[in-house]
Design a protein around this motif. Structure first.
Motif, PDB file in Angstrom:
ATOM      1  N   TRP A  12      12.034  15.334 -13.408  1.00 52.55           N
ATOM      2  CA  TRP A  12      12.622  14.344 -12.514  1.00 52.55           C
ATOM      3  C   TRP A  12      14.140  14.428 -12.560  1.00 52.55           C
ATOM      4  CZ3 TRP A  12       8.354  13.717 -15.419  1.00 52.55           C
ATOM      5  CH2 TRP A  12       7.202  13.225 -14.792  1.00 52.55           C
ATOM      6  N   ILE A  13      14.767  14.130 -11.444  1.00 55.98           N
ATOM      7  CA  ILE A  13      16.194  13.867 -11.383  1.00 55.98           C
ATOM      8  C   ILE A  13      16.362  12.353 -11.311  1.00 55.98           C
ATOM      9  CG2 ILE A  13      18.308  14.067 -10.011  1.00 55.98           C
ATOM     10  CD1 ILE A  13      17.313  16.769  -9.027  1.00 55.98           C
ATOM     11  N   MET A  14      17.138  11.789 -12.235  1.00 61.31           N
ATOM     12  CA  MET A  14      17.411  10.357 -12.246  1.00 61.31           C
ATOM     13  C   MET A  14      18.787  10.120 -11.652  1.00 61.31           C
ATOM     14  SD  MET A  14      14.747   8.813 -13.427  1.00 61.31           S
ATOM     15  CE  MET A  14      15.469   7.185 -13.701  1.00 61.31           C
ATOM     16  N   PHE A  15      18.824   9.377 -10.559  1.00 57.90           N
ATOM     17  CA  PHE A  15      20.045   9.080  -9.835  1.00 57.90           C
ATOM     18  C   PHE A  15      20.154   7.563  -9.766  1.00 57.90           C
ATOM     19  CE2 PHE A  15      21.849   8.824  -5.304  1.00 57.90           C
ATOM     20  CZ  PHE A  15      23.147   8.801  -5.761  1.00 57.90           C
ATOM     21  N   GLY A  16      20.852   6.963 -10.737  1.00 60.82           N
ATOM     22  CA  GLY A  16      20.818   5.506 -10.869  1.00 60.82           C
ATOM     23  C   GLY A  16      19.414   5.092 -11.275  1.00 60.82           C
ATOM     24  N   LEU A  17      18.811   4.184 -10.503  1.00 61.83           N
ATOM     25  CA  LEU A  17      17.435   3.771 -10.760  1.00 61.83           C
ATOM     26  C   LEU A  17      16.439   4.548  -9.904  1.00 61.83           C
ATOM     27  CD1 LEU A  17      17.909  -0.104 -11.001  1.00 61.83           C
ATOM     28  CD2 LEU A  17      17.722   1.561 -12.868  1.00 61.83           C
ATOM     29  N   VAL A  18      16.926   5.531  -9.162  1.00 63.72           N
ATOM     30  CA  VAL A  18      16.060   6.337  -8.300  1.00 63.72           C
ATOM     31  C   VAL A  18      15.563   7.537  -9.101  1.00 63.72           C
ATOM     32  CG1 VAL A  18      15.927   7.701  -6.185  1.00 63.72           C
ATOM     33  CG2 VAL A  18      17.309   5.622  -6.249  1.00 63.72           C
ATOM     34  N   SER A  19      14.263   7.729  -9.166  1.00 63.89           N
ATOM     35  CA  SER A  19      13.675   8.890  -9.833  1.00 63.89           C
ATOM     36  C   SER A  19      13.115   9.839  -8.777  1.00 63.89           C
ATOM     37  CB  SER A  19      12.575   8.470 -10.810  1.00 63.89           C
ATOM     38  OG  SER A  19      11.546   7.794 -10.129  1.00 63.89           O
TER      39      SER A  19
END
Length: 260
Positions: A12-19
């Motif tokens: 996964w790429i975690m971008f803030g709270l977006v997975s």
């Protein structure tokens, strides 16, 4: 050229709270000619064997593990299952730490490039959003990722609507140049002529450039088989008069005389 087909990493790429679930695919491929190690006297292939220093016998690949030497000289044997248990969050998550301008990345840090593809339908929309946001901001995301048990820094940016994950060297892996550069000052006239020459030289189409090593190697092999000998390319001569060299280069580039 067909795209890569086998994923080398899934997570996964975690971008803030977006997975964002993704898979990584190699963005480059090895290109070149493989040369075998042979015995110079008869051309027979050379084989390397793995020999245990304690038992003085050859061991098979399944018997080989990694070894970590402790400060007191002991060796701790680490098998693949041990390395798989490394407590690194970046083994399965590319966690975005922050952002930098794309042109602010030092090329010396670049290691290997991968393409990230959305994994499954749920990843499509956040993937498109991250690509579009990075493209608009002209910035790269900085993160950590673990590939083949080695944690690396990584930069993420869009290329042709696809997210690139470029692994980076750690800053401590890059040597500083120290005093390797020149301390000689240049004149304003020399700098002006060099700038004019750079402006006259044609732009480079990188896609039109090709590796000529294979062709040169074929010529060498043919010469060896026929008993001939290739003449190596001449080395450039050191130019003493820098101004004269610049003026002559500019004349050739423009096709006319340079102004006085």
């Amino acid at each position: 050229m067909n795209g890569p087909t086998q994923a080398v990493w899934t997570g996964w790429i975690m971008f803030g709270l977006v997975s964002l679930p993704v898979q990584l695919f190699p963005a480059t491929r090895r290109h070149g000619v493989d040369l075998h190690e042979v015995h110079a006297a008869d051309g027979a292939r050379i084989r390397h064997r793995c020999v245990c220093q304690a038992e003085h016998r050859e061991v098979e690949s399944r018997e080989i593990a990694k070894g970590y030497e402790t400060p007191d000289g002991r060796t701790v044997v680490l098998r693949e299952e041990d390395l798989e248990a490394l407590p690194l969050p970046s083994k399965h998550v590319i966690d975005v730490i922050g952002f930098v301008p794309v042109d602010g990345l030092d090329p010396l840090l670049f290691s290997r490039g991968y393409y990230a593809a959305p994994h499954g339908q749920v990843g499509q929309r956040p993937y498109a959003l991250l690509v579009a946001a990075l493209a608009r901001a002209e910035r790269a995301a900085v993160a950590k990722v673990t590939l083949r048990t080695r944690e690396r820094l990584a930069a993420l940016w869009p290329r042709r609507d696809t997210l690139v994950v470029q692994t980076l060297l750690w800053p401590e892996e890059v040597r500083e140049p120290g005093s390797l550069g020149s301390t000689t000052a240049v004149t304003g006239q020399e700098l002006e002529l060099a700038s004019l020459l750079m402006a006259q030289l044609p732009a480079v189409d990188l896609a039109a450039l090709h590796d000529e090593y294979a062709t040169a190697l074929e010529q060498l092999v043919a010469a060896k088989e026929s008993g001939g000998q290739l003449v190596p390319p001449a080395e450039p001569e050191t130019e003493v008069d820098l101004m004269a060299a610049l003026e002559e280069s500019l004349r050739k580039a423009t096709g006319h005389h340079t102004p006085d």
